[in-house]
Design a protein around this motif. Structure first.
Motif, PDB file in Angstrom:
ATOM      1  N   SER A 160       0.821  -1.216   0.000  1.00 29.56           N
ATOM      2  CA  SER A 160       0.000   0.000   0.000  1.00 29.56           C
ATOM      3  C   SER A 160       0.853   1.264   0.000  1.00 29.56           C
ATOM      4  CB  SER A 160      -0.920   0.024   1.212  1.00 29.56           C
ATOM      5  OG  SER A 160      -1.677  -1.150   1.240  1.00 29.56           O
ATOM      6  N   LYS A 161       2.024   1.187   0.623  1.00 24.64           N
ATOM      7  CA  LYS A 161       2.847   2.399   0.690  1.00 24.64           C
ATOM      8  C   LYS A 161       3.387   2.808  -0.681  1.00 24.64           C
ATOM      9  CE  LYS A 161       7.106  -0.023   2.102  1.00 24.64           C
ATOM     10  NZ  LYS A 161       6.586  -1.406   2.248  1.00 24.64           N
ATOM     11  N   HIS A 162       3.298   1.924  -1.639  1.00 21.71           N
ATOM     12  CA  HIS A 162       3.758   2.257  -2.997  1.00 21.71           C
ATOM     13  C   HIS A 162       2.622   2.793  -3.874  1.00 21.71           C
ATOM     14  CE1 HIS A 162       7.404   0.272  -1.891  1.00 21.71           C
ATOM     15  NE2 HIS A 162       6.885  -0.920  -1.878  1.00 21.71           N
ATOM     16  N   ARG A 211      11.699  -2.224  -5.953  1.00 21.80           N
ATOM     17  CA  ARG A 211      10.433  -1.771  -5.358  1.00 21.80           C
ATOM     18  C   ARG A 211       9.288  -1.813  -6.369  1.00 21.80           C
ATOM     19  NH1 ARG A 211      13.336  -1.966  -1.624  1.00 21.80           N
ATOM     20  NH2 ARG A 211      13.630  -0.472   0.088  1.00 21.80           N
ATOM     21  N   SER A 212       9.579  -1.424  -7.601  1.00 20.02           N
ATOM     22  CA  SER A 212       8.491  -1.372  -8.574  1.00 20.02           C
ATOM     23  C   SER A 212       8.022  -2.786  -8.913  1.00 20.02           C
ATOM     24  CB  SER A 212       8.907  -0.613  -9.832  1.00 20.02           C
ATOM     25  OG  SER A 212       9.913  -1.309 -10.520  1.00 20.02           O
ATOM     26  N   HIS A 233       5.391   8.820 -13.957  1.00 20.99           N
ATOM     27  CA  HIS A 233       4.504   8.059 -13.063  1.00 20.99           C
ATOM     28  C   HIS A 233       5.269   7.161 -12.106  1.00 20.99           C
ATOM     29  CE1 HIS A 233       1.495   8.676 -16.550  1.00 20.99           C
ATOM     30  NE2 HIS A 233       1.530   9.714 -15.736  1.00 20.99           N
ATOM     31  N   PHE A 234       6.573   7.250 -12.168  1.00 22.00           N
ATOM     32  CA  PHE A 234       7.455   6.421 -11.352  1.00 22.00           C
ATOM     33  C   PHE A 234       8.162   7.382 -10.406  1.00 22.00           C
ATOM     34  CE2 PHE A 234       9.819   2.207 -11.752  1.00 22.00           C
ATOM     35  CZ  PHE A 234      10.629   2.391 -10.650  1.00 22.00           C
ATOM     36  N   ARG A 239      15.250   9.145   0.777  1.00 18.75           N
ATOM     37  CA  ARG A 239      15.593   8.932   2.183  1.00 18.75           C
ATOM     38  C   ARG A 239      15.368   7.502   2.663  1.00 18.75           C
ATOM     39  NH1 ARG A 239      10.727   9.585   5.219  1.00 18.75           N
ATOM     40  NH2 ARG A 239       9.640  11.194   4.051  1.00 18.75           N
ATOM     41  N   ASP A 240      14.291   6.854   2.224  1.00 20.63           N
ATOM     42  CA  ASP A 240      14.059   5.483   2.684  1.00 20.63           C
ATOM     43  C   ASP A 240      13.926   4.508   1.509  1.00 20.63           C
ATOM     44  OD1 ASP A 240      11.703   6.427   1.713  1.00 20.63           O
ATOM     45  OD2 ASP A 240      10.473   5.904   3.439  1.00 20.63           O
ATOM     46  N   HIS A 241      14.370   4.936   0.338  1.00 23.02           N
ATOM     47  CA  HIS A 241      14.295   4.082  -0.855  1.00 23.02           C
ATOM     48  C   HIS A 241      12.882   3.587  -1.117  1.00 23.02           C
ATOM     49  CE1 HIS A 241      18.864   2.979  -1.112  1.00 23.02           C
ATOM     50  NE2 HIS A 241      18.625   4.280  -1.092  1.00 23.02           N
ATOM     51  N   ASN A 242      11.935   4.457  -0.869  1.00 27.89           N
ATOM     52  CA  ASN A 242      10.563   4.077  -1.203  1.00 27.89           C
ATOM     53  C   ASN A 242      10.303   4.478  -2.657  1.00 27.89           C
ATOM     54  OD1 ASN A 242       7.938   3.212  -1.048  1.00 27.89           O
ATOM     55  ND2 ASN A 242       7.324   4.627   0.565  1.00 27.89           N
ATOM     56  N   MET A 243       9.359   3.835  -3.288  1.00 31.31           N
ATOM     57  CA  MET A 243       8.949   4.274  -4.622  1.00 31.31           C
ATOM     58  C   MET A 243       7.441   4.283  -4.654  1.00 31.31           C
ATOM     59  SD  MET A 243       7.333   2.009  -6.946  1.00 31.31           S
ATOM     60  CE  MET A 243       7.764   2.763  -8.480  1.00 31.31           C
ATOM     61  N   ARG A 244       6.894   5.066  -5.551  1.00 32.39           N
ATOM     62  CA  ARG A 244       5.455   5.076  -5.691  1.00 32.39           C
ATOM     63  C   ARG A 244       5.085   5.130  -7.157  1.00 32.39           C
ATOM     64  NH1 ARG A 244       0.940   8.583  -2.620  1.00 32.39           N
ATOM     65  NH2 ARG A 244       1.666   7.530  -0.735  1.00 32.39           N
ATOM     66  N   MET A 245       4.108   4.311  -7.510  1.00 27.78           N
ATOM     67  CA  MET A 245       3.616   4.371  -8.870  1.00 27.78           C
ATOM     68  C   MET A 245       2.331   5.183  -8.844  1.00 27.78           C
ATOM     69  SD  MET A 245       3.765   1.373 -11.581  1.00 27.78           S
ATOM     70  CE  MET A 245       5.541   1.334 -11.583  1.00 27.78           C
ATOM     71  N   ILE A 246       2.306   6.237  -9.647  1.00 25.57           N
ATOM     72  CA  ILE A 246       1.148   7.132  -9.612  1.00 25.57           C
ATOM     73  C   ILE A 246       0.442   7.168 -10.967  1.00 25.57           C
ATOM     74  CG2 ILE A 246       2.121   8.592  -7.797  1.00 25.57           C
ATOM     75  CD1 ILE A 246       2.595  10.659 -10.179  1.00 25.57           C
TER      76      ILE A 246
END
Ligand code: ADP
Ligand code: MG
Length: 358
Positions: A160-162, A211-212, A233-234, A239-246
């Motif tokens: 969910s965090k992505h 992550r993706s 969209h990527f 800071r925490d190596h998070n990624m998000r797909m939007i």
């Protein structure tokens, strides 16, 4: 060049929210926060006060620009702490809460204009973005995005965090639809390439890919395909190596059952099956992810040639994502993720956190 000035100038230029400069702001404990804002302001102006640089045009201009940005952020910070509205924002009232949105947009997408803002949640300010559609004839795509995000967020899990969180939906007075989503304090891959003109190091790329793939594994299992993965969209957060797909506007659900198809052809990042009007499959997203990785490495997305600094085995791994034929291409995001981890450990030993700066 005065190094301290250049450093502060750089930080101010890349800041997007008052929090980036003044730290966490909330509507509780007003006095101590105003005090902190003042201290930080005084400390920064000591370095960036333009008068110190009379006689050096370049430094003078840099200091003036820095001070101008700092003043805008200070005003915003003070307003946030005091919970005040201003001429520079508009308010969206919904049943649950009231959103304060800055009038100046933070980005422009293909379909919408993006504004930044916040709402107060029991004293804590939470950042949001608002997408307002530009052309009413794209309303279906925006409704589709709301639908897909709801589907993806119905079972909260590790992934969910992505994914974006849809907070609210509204209509403007001229009947345009808007979505309110949680803000992600990361950078899209176009911004990454703007900063790293020749591309990033392969070791910084692998966490983004990892992550993706983990996210797409979950999305694909649910029968959903993103349908337009590209650098805008990527998003990645150093800071925490998070990624998000939007931007799920083009998402496709259970294509084999619903007959739902691709909604857009992205010249540089869509796989050939989009143009051929074939059925969307998970491998279609993997193609676009592969192209994004070639792009962020500083490679050529037309020829798929990557810089020589990228390990040959890793290059072959990525080439497998961008094969033109969908059946000869990487198919399963989770399977590719576990292969990636094995490859990284074989090439460079046990994985460790590597700092990535923007
Ligand atoms: N939740 C978010 N947090 C921060 N920035 C965002 C967020 N969503 C979008 N953006 C920024 O806005 C740009 C356009 O967003 P996108 O959703 O693709 O709009 P559009 O549907 O109009 O194409 C993105 O590339 C990104 O830079
Ligand atoms: Mg978009």
């Amino acid at each position: 060049m005065n190094e301290e000035l250049a450093k502060i100038h750089g930080e101010l230029i890349s800041a997007r929210r008052p929090e980036d400069i003044f730290g966490q702001l909330s509507s509780g404990n007003v006095e101590s926060q105003l005090e902190r804002i003042k201290e930080i302001y005084i400390r920064l102006t000591r370095t960036i006060f333009p008068d110190h640089y009379r006689g050096n045009t370049e430094e003078f201009d840099m200091a003036s620009k820095a001070l101008e940005i700092l003043n805008v952020f200070r005003e915003k910070a003070v307003r946030r702490v005091n919970g005040e509205a201003s001429d520079a924002e508009f308010i969206i009232k919904k049943s649950q809460r009231e959103y304060h949105i800055d009038l100046a947009p933070i980005a422009e997408g293909d379909l919408s204009i993006i504004f930044g803002g916040y709402y107060s949640d029991s004293g804590n300010n939470k950042d949001v973005i608002v997408k307002i559609i530009k052309d009413p004839s794209d309303a279906d795509l925006m409704r589709n995005e709301a639908k897909i995000i709801r589907i993806l967020q119905t079972e909260p899990g590790n992934q969910s965090k992505h994914l974006p969180i849809l907070l609210d939906q509204f209509r403007t007075t001229d009947r345009k639809i808007g979505l309110i989503l949680d803000y992600f304090d990361g950078y899209d891959l176009y911004s990454v390439r703007e900063k790293y003109k020749d591309g990033i190091d392969q070791k910084d790329m692998v966490w983004m890919l990892n992550r993706s793939l983990s996210l797409l594994g979950r999305v694909h299992i649910n029968g959903t395909v993103h349908g337009n993965v590209d650098p805008s969209h990527f998003m990645v957060r150093p800071r925490d190596h998070n990624m998000r797909m939007i931007d799920w506007s083009y998402g496709i659900v259970n294509s084999s059952m619903t007959g739902d198809g691709f909604k857009v052809f992205n010249k540089d990042f869509s796989p050939p099956e989009v143009k051929e009007r074939k059925m969307p499959i998970p491998a279609s997203d993997l193609y676009s992810v592969g192209k994004c990785m070639i792009y962020v490495l500083g490679g050529d997305i037309k020829t798929n040639i990557m810089p020589n600094s990228v390990d040959k085995e890793l290059q072959r791994f990525i080439q497998f994502f961008v094969r033109e034929s969908p059946i000869q291409r990487a198919q399963d995001a989770w399977e590719m993720r576990s292969q990636l981890i094995k490859l990284i450990e074989r090439l460079w030993g046990p994985r460790k956190f590597r700092e990535f700066r923007m």
